[in-house]
Every structure is written in C-alpha cells, then in structure tokens.
Scaffold this motif. Structure first.
Motif, PDB file in Angstrom:
ATOM      1  N   THR A  11       2.292   1.925  -3.481  1.00 14.82           N
ATOM      2  CA  THR A  11       1.368   2.443  -4.491  1.00 14.82           C
ATOM      3  C   THR A  11       0.732   3.773  -4.108  1.00 14.82           C
ATOM      4  O   THR A  11       0.510   4.610  -4.967  1.00 14.82           O
ATOM      5  CB  THR A  11       0.235   1.429  -4.775  1.00 14.82           C
ATOM      6  OG1 THR A  11      -0.456   1.145  -3.560  1.00 14.82           O
ATOM      7  CG2 THR A  11       0.784   0.155  -5.376  1.00 14.82           C
ATOM      8  N   LYS A  12       0.449   3.964  -2.811  1.00 14.58           N
ATOM      9  CA  LYS A  12      -0.265   5.174  -2.391  1.00 14.58           C
ATOM     10  C   LYS A  12       0.532   6.065  -1.455  1.00 14.58           C
ATOM     11  O   LYS A  12       0.116   7.176  -1.148  1.00 14.58           O
ATOM     12  CB  LYS A  12      -1.572   4.787  -1.687  1.00 14.58           C
ATOM     13  CG  LYS A  12      -2.542   4.075  -2.595  1.00 14.58           C
ATOM     14  CD  LYS A  12      -3.832   3.777  -1.874  1.00 14.58           C
ATOM     15  CE  LYS A  12      -4.803   3.090  -2.807  1.00 14.58           C
ATOM     16  NZ  LYS A  12      -6.096   2.849  -2.210  1.00 14.58           N
TER      17      LYS A  12
ATOM     18  N   ARG B 171       0.834  -1.207   0.000  1.00 21.75           N
ATOM     19  CA  ARG B 171       0.000   0.000   0.000  1.00 21.75           C
ATOM     20  C   ARG B 171       0.871   1.261   0.000  1.00 21.75           C
ATOM     21  O   ARG B 171       0.594   2.223  -0.689  1.00 21.75           O
ATOM     22  CB  ARG B 171      -0.938   0.008   1.199  1.00 21.75           C
ATOM     23  CG  ARG B 171      -1.924   1.157   1.175  1.00 21.75           C
ATOM     24  CD  ARG B 171      -2.922   1.025   2.329  1.00 21.75           C
ATOM     25  NE  ARG B 171      -4.038   1.924   2.167  1.00 21.75           N
ATOM     26  CZ  ARG B 171      -4.043   3.197   2.544  1.00 21.75           C
ATOM     27  NH1 ARG B 171      -2.977   3.719   3.112  1.00 21.75           N
ATOM     28  NH2 ARG B 171      -5.096   3.950   2.353  1.00 21.75           N
TER      29      ARG B 171
END
Length: 180
Positions: free
Chosen positions: A156-157, A153
């Motif tokens: 990607t973010k 996570r």
C-alpha cells in the motif's frame, strides 16, 4: 558594560544548537548480534515486567548519534532459565512470546519499515534466558530470529527506504540488562 552583556547574550543564542537528548532512564546493559551477517550493537537496552509479573518484555534500540534508528522488541517472555522459548508473529490478545523489528526515520519518532517474525522458520526464532538474578533484576540471554518486511504495508505504501532488505536475519544474539 551594557553593550558587552547584550553582545554576550546574543552570542549565546546564535551559537546555541538544538539537539535531541537521549533518555538515559531505565536503560542498562548491552545487546549485540549479527544482522544479515554484519555485527551490530544495540545502544539502548531495557526490560520490564509485563501485566502479570511472571513474564517480561525486552526492547533493543540502535541509535545513530542521538537519534533512534532501529528497534527490536520481545514480549511475554517467561523468566525461566535455560528454556529456549519460541518467538512468534504478533498476535494481540494472548500471552504468546512475540517480536517485531522496525526502523525509524527523521528524528527517530516516525515509523519507517516494519518487520514481522517469519514463522515457518520457527527453529531459528528463539530467545533463551541464561541467567536471572531476582534480587538485582539482572538478566542475560541469547536470541536469534528471522523477520520479513510487512508485505501489506509495502503493497500500500511502498518501502520507506528503497534499500531496506526484505528479510532480516538476526543470529548469535546476546543481551544483558535489568528489569525495571
């Protein structure tokens, strides 16, 4: 008289505040621990029976004012007293005892940073039920765990909160609640 009533109603609407209500249903007891060396108290504690009545789940929430900010949960915990049960990373589809830790943002309804059990630290990841009363459904125990931020996570973010630690170490945890 009519103007006074109208003025009173207007004042009620002007000074009324919208505030989030705490859900007091099915919460009982306490949980406390050291989180990265700092003493913390979880404000909302609840437990329930899993799909098969031999296991239970527990949820510990930390609230700021009336907003949930952090949640730690344990699932498929066997109701055996004084058995140190090893906690593993989430793996849907089996009855392994798992746990995760996550933070919330805004009004407490938007997921923020997600943490998973650090399995190589298996000797540090456990929960023990120290007492259970089947009549009152009251349960007590101890726990500790090490969590790592979800690296997929983050890749990607990014981190939801830039100051969020990469590792959360829960030590000297204890809880008391009822199974609803």
């Amino acid at each position: 008289m009519r103007h006074s009533l109208l003025l009173a109603l207007c004042c009620i609407f002007v000074f009324a505040k919208c505030k989030k209500e705490k859900n007091d249903g099915n919460y009982f007891g306490y949980a406390k621990a050291e989180l990265n060396g700092i003493a913390v108290t979880y404000n909302e504690i609840r437990g329930g029976t899993s799909h098969n009545s031999d296991t239970i789940w527990l949820v510990f929430e930390r609230w700021e004012s009336l907003i949930p900010k952090e949640v730690m949960n344990f699932g498929s915990l066997v109701k055996t007293i004084n058995l140190s049960q090893s906690i593993h990373k989430r793996n849907h589809g089996d009855n392994t005892l798992t746990s995760n830790y996550y933070t919330l943002r805004d009004d407490g309804d938007i997921p923020c940073d997600d943490y998973n059990i650090y399995e190589p630290d298996s000797l540090q990841n456990f929960i023990t039920i120290t007492s259970f009363n089947p009549q009152t459904k009251e349960i007590k125990g101890t726990f500790q765990a090490t969590y790592l931020i979800d690296s997929a996570r983050v890749a990607t973010k990014g981190k939801c909160r830039p100051s969020a630690p990469d590792t959360i170490r829960i030590r000297n945890g204890e809880f008391y609640t009822k199974i609803f």
